[in-house]
Every structure is written in C-alpha cells, then in structure tokens.
Write a protein that holds these residues in place. Structure first.
Motif, mmCIF file in Angstrom:
data_model
loop_
_atom_site.group_PDB
_atom_site.id
_atom_site.type_symbol
_atom_site.label_atom_id
_atom_site.label_comp_id
_atom_site.label_asym_id
_atom_site.label_seq_id
_atom_site.Cartn_x
_atom_site.Cartn_y
_atom_site.Cartn_z
ATOM 1 N N TRP A 55 2.529 5.324 -1.375
ATOM 2 C CA TRP A 55 1.616 4.681 -2.301
ATOM 3 C C TRP A 55 2.264 4.684 -3.670
ATOM 4 O O TRP A 55 2.813 5.676 -4.110
ATOM 5 C CB TRP A 55 0.300 5.437 -2.389
ATOM 6 C CG TRP A 55 -0.514 5.362 -1.152
ATOM 7 C CD1 TRP A 55 -0.081 5.048 0.091
ATOM 8 C CD2 TRP A 55 -1.899 5.621 -1.036
ATOM 9 N NE1 TRP A 55 -1.103 5.089 0.982
ATOM 10 C CE2 TRP A 55 -2.242 5.448 0.309
ATOM 11 C CE3 TRP A 55 -2.883 5.984 -1.924
ATOM 12 C CZ2 TRP A 55 -3.521 5.615 0.772
ATOM 13 C CZ3 TRP A 55 -4.154 6.163 -1.457
ATOM 14 C CH2 TRP A 55 -4.467 5.974 -0.115
ATOM 15 N N TYR A 60 -0.811 0.372 -2.906
ATOM 16 C CA TYR A 60 -1.505 1.647 -2.783
ATOM 17 C C TYR A 60 -1.823 2.007 -1.344
ATOM 18 O O TYR A 60 -2.270 3.110 -1.074
ATOM 19 C CB TYR A 60 -2.824 1.593 -3.581
ATOM 20 C CG TYR A 60 -2.614 1.292 -5.024
ATOM 21 C CD1 TYR A 60 -2.218 2.286 -5.899
ATOM 22 C CD2 TYR A 60 -2.781 -0.001 -5.508
ATOM 23 C CE1 TYR A 60 -2.009 2.012 -7.232
ATOM 24 C CE2 TYR A 60 -2.578 -0.275 -6.840
ATOM 25 C CZ TYR A 60 -2.188 0.725 -7.704
ATOM 26 O OH TYR A 60 -1.981 0.442 -9.021
ATOM 27 N N LYS A 312 -6.467 -1.210 -13.362
ATOM 28 C CA LYS A 312 -5.371 -0.738 -12.511
ATOM 29 C C LYS A 312 -5.148 -1.606 -11.289
ATOM 30 O O LYS A 312 -4.004 -1.764 -10.834
ATOM 31 C CB LYS A 312 -5.629 0.710 -12.070
ATOM 32 C CG LYS A 312 -4.476 1.281 -11.251
ATOM 33 C CD LYS A 312 -4.536 2.784 -11.103
ATOM 34 C CE LYS A 312 -3.281 3.302 -10.395
ATOM 35 N NZ LYS A 312 -3.280 4.762 -10.238
ATOM 36 N N TYR A 313 -6.189 -2.190 -10.725
ATOM 37 C CA TYR A 313 -6.052 -2.829 -9.418
ATOM 38 C C TYR A 313 -6.199 -4.349 -9.436
ATOM 39 O O TYR A 313 -6.125 -4.961 -8.378
ATOM 40 C CB TYR A 313 -7.073 -2.230 -8.436
ATOM 41 C CG TYR A 313 -7.004 -0.718 -8.369
ATOM 42 C CD1 TYR A 313 -5.930 -0.085 -7.738
ATOM 43 C CD2 TYR A 313 -7.984 0.065 -8.967
ATOM 44 C CE1 TYR A 313 -5.852 1.297 -7.696
ATOM 45 C CE2 TYR A 313 -7.920 1.444 -8.924
ATOM 46 C CZ TYR A 313 -6.839 2.061 -8.289
ATOM 47 O OH TYR A 313 -6.756 3.427 -8.259
ATOM 48 N N HIS A 335 -9.355 0.351 -3.069
ATOM 49 C CA HIS A 335 -8.054 0.806 -3.560
ATOM 50 C C HIS A 335 -8.212 2.023 -4.474
ATOM 51 O O HIS A 335 -7.427 2.966 -4.405
ATOM 52 C CB HIS A 335 -7.354 -0.338 -4.310
ATOM 53 C CG HIS A 335 -6.753 -1.353 -3.404
ATOM 54 N ND1 HIS A 335 -5.701 -2.167 -3.764
ATOM 55 C CD2 HIS A 335 -7.044 -1.701 -2.122
ATOM 56 C CE1 HIS A 335 -5.381 -2.962 -2.760
ATOM 57 N NE2 HIS A 335 -6.198 -2.696 -1.752
ATOM 58 N N TYR A 336 -9.235 1.963 -5.329
ATOM 59 C CA TYR A 336 -9.520 3.120 -6.190
ATOM 60 C C TYR A 336 -9.848 4.355 -5.355
ATOM 61 O O TYR A 336 -9.325 5.453 -5.590
ATOM 62 C CB TYR A 336 -10.682 2.786 -7.133
ATOM 63 C CG TYR A 336 -11.603 3.956 -7.410
ATOM 64 C CD1 TYR A 336 -11.255 4.957 -8.315
ATOM 65 C CD2 TYR A 336 -12.822 4.077 -6.727
ATOM 66 C CE1 TYR A 336 -12.090 6.037 -8.545
ATOM 67 C CE2 TYR A 336 -13.660 5.147 -6.950
ATOM 68 C CZ TYR A 336 -13.295 6.133 -7.862
ATOM 69 O OH TYR A 336 -14.116 7.209 -8.072
ATOM 70 N N ASP A 339 -6.717 5.875 -3.622
ATOM 71 C CA ASP A 339 -5.542 6.128 -4.448
ATOM 72 C C ASP A 339 -5.458 7.615 -4.806
ATOM 73 O O ASP A 339 -6.422 8.193 -5.304
ATOM 74 C CB ASP A 339 -5.627 5.280 -5.715
ATOM 75 C CG ASP A 339 -4.351 5.316 -6.540
ATOM 76 O OD1 ASP A 339 -3.424 6.055 -6.172
ATOM 77 O OD2 ASP A 339 -4.292 4.600 -7.556
ATOM 78 N N SER A 340 -4.315 8.237 -4.569
ATOM 79 C CA SER A 340 -4.153 9.650 -4.928
ATOM 80 C C SER A 340 -4.043 9.842 -6.431
ATOM 81 O O SER A 340 -4.130 10.966 -6.924
ATOM 82 C CB SER A 340 -2.909 10.231 -4.240
ATOM 83 O OG SER A 340 -1.755 9.532 -4.648
ATOM 84 N N HIS A 341 -3.850 8.756 -7.174
ATOM 85 C CA HIS A 341 -3.800 8.820 -8.637
ATOM 86 C C HIS A 341 -4.917 7.952 -9.216
ATOM 87 O O HIS A 341 -4.661 7.026 -9.987
ATOM 88 C CB HIS A 341 -2.442 8.354 -9.146
ATOM 89 C CG HIS A 341 -1.304 9.194 -8.666
ATOM 90 N ND1 HIS A 341 -1.030 10.440 -9.189
ATOM 91 C CD2 HIS A 341 -0.379 8.974 -7.693
ATOM 92 C CE1 HIS A 341 0.018 10.952 -8.564
ATOM 93 N NE2 HIS A 341 0.427 10.094 -7.656
ATOM 94 N N ARG A 342 -6.153 8.260 -8.836
ATOM 95 C CA ARG A 342 -7.285 7.469 -9.326
ATOM 96 C C ARG A 342 -7.336 7.478 -10.856
ATOM 97 O O ARG A 342 -7.162 8.533 -11.471
ATOM 98 C CB ARG A 342 -8.599 8.040 -8.800
ATOM 99 C CG ARG A 342 -8.742 8.016 -7.289
ATOM 100 C CD ARG A 342 -10.126 8.519 -6.878
ATOM 101 N NE ARG A 342 -10.147 8.800 -5.454
ATOM 102 C CZ ARG A 342 -10.021 10.007 -4.922
ATOM 103 N NH1 ARG A 342 -9.906 11.060 -5.715
ATOM 104 N NH2 ARG A 342 -10.032 10.172 -3.626
#
Length: 443
Positions: A55, A60, A312-313, A335-336, A339-342
C-alpha cells in the motif's frame, strides 16, 4: 519578623513534600500512559503495514492473501487489546510515594458516581498518615481482586422467572445458541486470563442502568439510539421512549457509563448485572454508517472526516469539496478505512464490535442482533422485569424517509468496489463475522 517565625513547622514541611510528591506521581503516570499509547499505535501501524505491504500513496489496495488459521485468529484477538498498565505495576515502581499519598486513591480509582460504594475510602479517622495508609491498603486490595479475576468473566444463566408466556420459546432457543456459540468461539480462540487492556477503556462503551441491573454495550448503527431511549425510560428520566429527541439521547449526558464508576463499582456491576450487546452484519453496519454520516449534511463528519478523505483519496478534487468535505464517495471511504496511514483516526460508528465491547473478555449474558432487533429487545425487557407497557421503539432515529440499509442496499454500494476491495473489507471485519456467526458475504 522574628527568625523563629520564618521557620516552617513540621506539618507545613510534610504538606509541601506531599504536594510535590503527588505532582511528580501524576506527571509520571501521565507520561507512562502517553508513551504506552504511542508505542501501541506504532506497533499497530507496523502490523497493518506488514499485513498490507504494497500500500502506498498511489495504490492503497494491493491484493493480500489471507489464511484464517487458528493462530491468526488468536493473534488478532490478542493484538486488539491496547497495553494495560495495571496499578500494581505502579505500586512496585512507586511504593514509597503511594504509601504517603492520599491522592493516589483519587487518581487510580477515577471520578465516580459513588452511590455509597466508596464511602469506606472517604472516612477520616486517626492521624493523616494512618488514614492515607488505610486508604492505600483498601485500594490495593481492590487491585488485587482485579488481578485475580478470571477473564473472560463467567457467563450467568438468564433469569427467566419474569417471562410471562411461552411465545418467547423460539427467541429463547436462538438466544441460547448465540450465547453458546460466542462462548465456545472465545474459549477456542481467546485464551486470555489476564487482560492486556486498560480496564476503563474496556468498559468505556458500556451504559449502566442500576434499577434493573443492566449493562448495555453500545454498538453504533445497531439500534443504539433506541436502546438509549429505553434505558432513559427504565431510569425514570422519561415516561415514553417516543418522546425523547435525538439530541437528548446523544448529547444530553443523562445516562451513566461504567467507566465513570470507581474500581469497586465496576467490579461489582460486571459480576452481578445482566450484560447485553446488540450487533449487526458488519457490511450492513458499515454502509449504514456511511449513508448516515456522508450522504446527509453533517457539521462534524464532513469537515473532520470528509475533507481529509477527499484530500487524500480524490485526485484533482475541486476546491469546494476540499473546503467543505461534502460528497465523499463510498469507494473513497473504503480506501480511508483500509489505509494503514489514515489521514484521520477511526470512529465508533465503523469500529469493529470486537474492539468496542471486548466480547471475549466480558462474557455477555444476552446477544441480540439488529436483524431481529424488536423481537430480541422485547424478550430482553421481559427478562429484566421492565414495566409491562414498555416496548422497544421501531422508528428510525434520523432520516426516516430513507430506505433502511439491508442486504439489497449493501449490494448496490459494493458494485462500485473491486473484488479486492470487497475482500479487504471482509478481512477488516472478519473477527466480527466469526464471533457472531454471520454468514460470509458473497464477494
């Protein structure tokens, strides 16, 4: 001023040292909890990165092979619990400070609705030193009880003596199957006897109704608004569930939560009250939350979550969308979520039930489902001896003209997702699917 008047007497010296000691202890405890939270957050991000390697800022959702082994399930249950710093650990590190600080009782037991349970801690007899030592010993004994508690808590047989007729036979049989299934699942995969979670965090979503001795764990988008109305009626705060507004339910702060009590209050209620949780198919709950928070005007979720998600998306997002955060698409929301980096944290409306209610540590006596909400809720009201005329309300709390989120509605939203995205959503909620015996969705 005479020199003799400038010398502090022993009592003043003692109080000064005590105040500085307490201040130091509070700072020490705050820093330790903060460090633990930061450490836990980093570990969780690393685990997510490892599980979803590939990701990145552009793509992602790389496909990830998942094998749901026994070890994997046990590991995920264990890793759901944030680090719990038991007060006994603090005692070992700061024994001398604890023995000389009456404030320790207040810090470690948390502000409480006393209702008589902490009267013993507030007695003022004897010298200050003896009084503080006695308080510390009593608090220490409570900590010892918690450290020796068997987790998960024992499940209690439901008291069916108040059920009036036989029409609940099928509902009762279904309820027993659900309880047994969850208990066997946790016995097989949980294997936890000493919780790693912070006790107050574990019980922070549980509402208390003392008159009928009920503990209700709130799961948003699973009938929680109407359940809060019922609790308010049972508490004598309203004559009817139909007269209570949405704002009164969610912002009125009329109901008590279990984490507002002291340790003794929590311990007593967990072991003697009837504990209930109501759950919902995870995908239905997710879509319901999205529709409620992002498809209608919302002064909190649009600026806080919407703006961050769109930024972001959504490539080439228009200026208006970036400013007001309205118009988030379901695919962007997914996607949010994955995502491991929300760009913004999780929210209780789409958090996993396994992380809201800890069902493998707190054995719930009653497991209701949104799919049979009215039937389950009214049976539960019979079990706890609610007033005869009190029935669970069947109206939608908000957006009453919208179609309820059901399997057919969910399928419409899933059409916009790729097979990989649908699979990853299931992977995200798979513990909830397994724990509550929901059918795996066709992806």
């Amino acid at each position: 001023m005479q020199p003799s008047e400038m010398v502090m007497n022993p009592k003043q010296v003692f109080l000064s040292v005590l105040i500085f000691g307490v201040a130091g202890l509070l700072l020490f405890m705050y820093l330790q909890v903060w460090i633990e939270e930061q450490h836990t957050g980093r570990l969780e991000k690393r685990r997510e990165q490892k599980a979803t390697s590939g990701w990145g800022p552009v793509n992602y959702l790389q496909p990830v092979a998942r094998l749901m082994t026994t070890e994997k399930i046990q590991d995920d249950i264990a890793n759901q619990k944030p680090k719990f710093l038991m007060p006994e650990d603090l005692k070992e590190k700061k024994e001398n400070v604890l023995l000389n600080s009456e404030w320790t009782t207040k810090v470690l037991t948390k502000p409480s609705h006393s209702q008589g349970e902490d009267k013993a801690l507030s007695k003022t007899t004897g010298s200050p030193t003896n009084e503080m030592t006695e308080k510390h010993q009593e608090v220490k004994s409570l900590f010892k009880k918690f450290s020796k508690m068997n987790w998960p808590l024992d499940i209690h047989p439901l008291n069916k003596s108040l059920v009036e007729d036989n029409k609940w036979k099928n509902t009762d049989e279904t309820q027993e199957k659900r309880r047994s299934f969850l208990q066997e699942f946790c016995k097989k995969y949980g294997g936890v006897r000493h919780p790693q979670s912070h006790l107050f965090h574990m019980v922070s979503r549980i509402y208390v109704e003392d008159k009928h001795k009920i503990l209700y764990c709130e799961v948003p988008k699973a009938g929680c608004s109407n359940w809060k109305r019922i609790l308010m009626v049972l508490n004598g705060l309203a004559p009817s569930a139909y007269n209570i507004s949405h704002d009164a339910v969610h912002y009125g702060k009329h109901l008590k939560k279990l984490d507002s009590f002291d340790l003794k209050g929590i311990y007593t209620r967990l072991n003697t009250y009837t504990k209930a949780v109501f759950v919902r198919d995870p995908l239905e709950r997710l879509v319901s939350a999205f529709r409620d928070k992002f498809e209608h005007p919302n002064s909190y979720y649009h600026p806080v979550f919407g703006k961050a998600i769109i930024k972001k998306y959504r490539p080439n997002a228009c200026k208006e969308a970036l400013i007001n955060g309205s118009g988030v698409r379901f695919k962007e929301f997914v996607h949010y979520l994955l995502d491991s980096h929300r760009p913004v944290g999780m929210d209780i409306h789409w958090e996993k039930v396994s992380k809201l209610c800890y069902p493998c540590l707190i054995n719930y006596d009653f497991v209701g489902k949104f799919e049979t909400l009215e039937e389950d809720a009214n049976y539960f009201l019979q079990l706890i001896g609610a007033p005869t005329g009190l029935k669970f309300p069947n109206f939608k709390d908000r957006h009453s003209s919208d179609e309820r989120t059901n399997a057919q509605v969910v399928r419409q939203y899933l059409k916009d997702l790729t097979r990989t995205e649908r699979q990853l959503i299931y992977d995200f909620y798979y513990l909830d699917y397994l724990m509550f015996n929901y059918t795996t969705p066709f992806l």
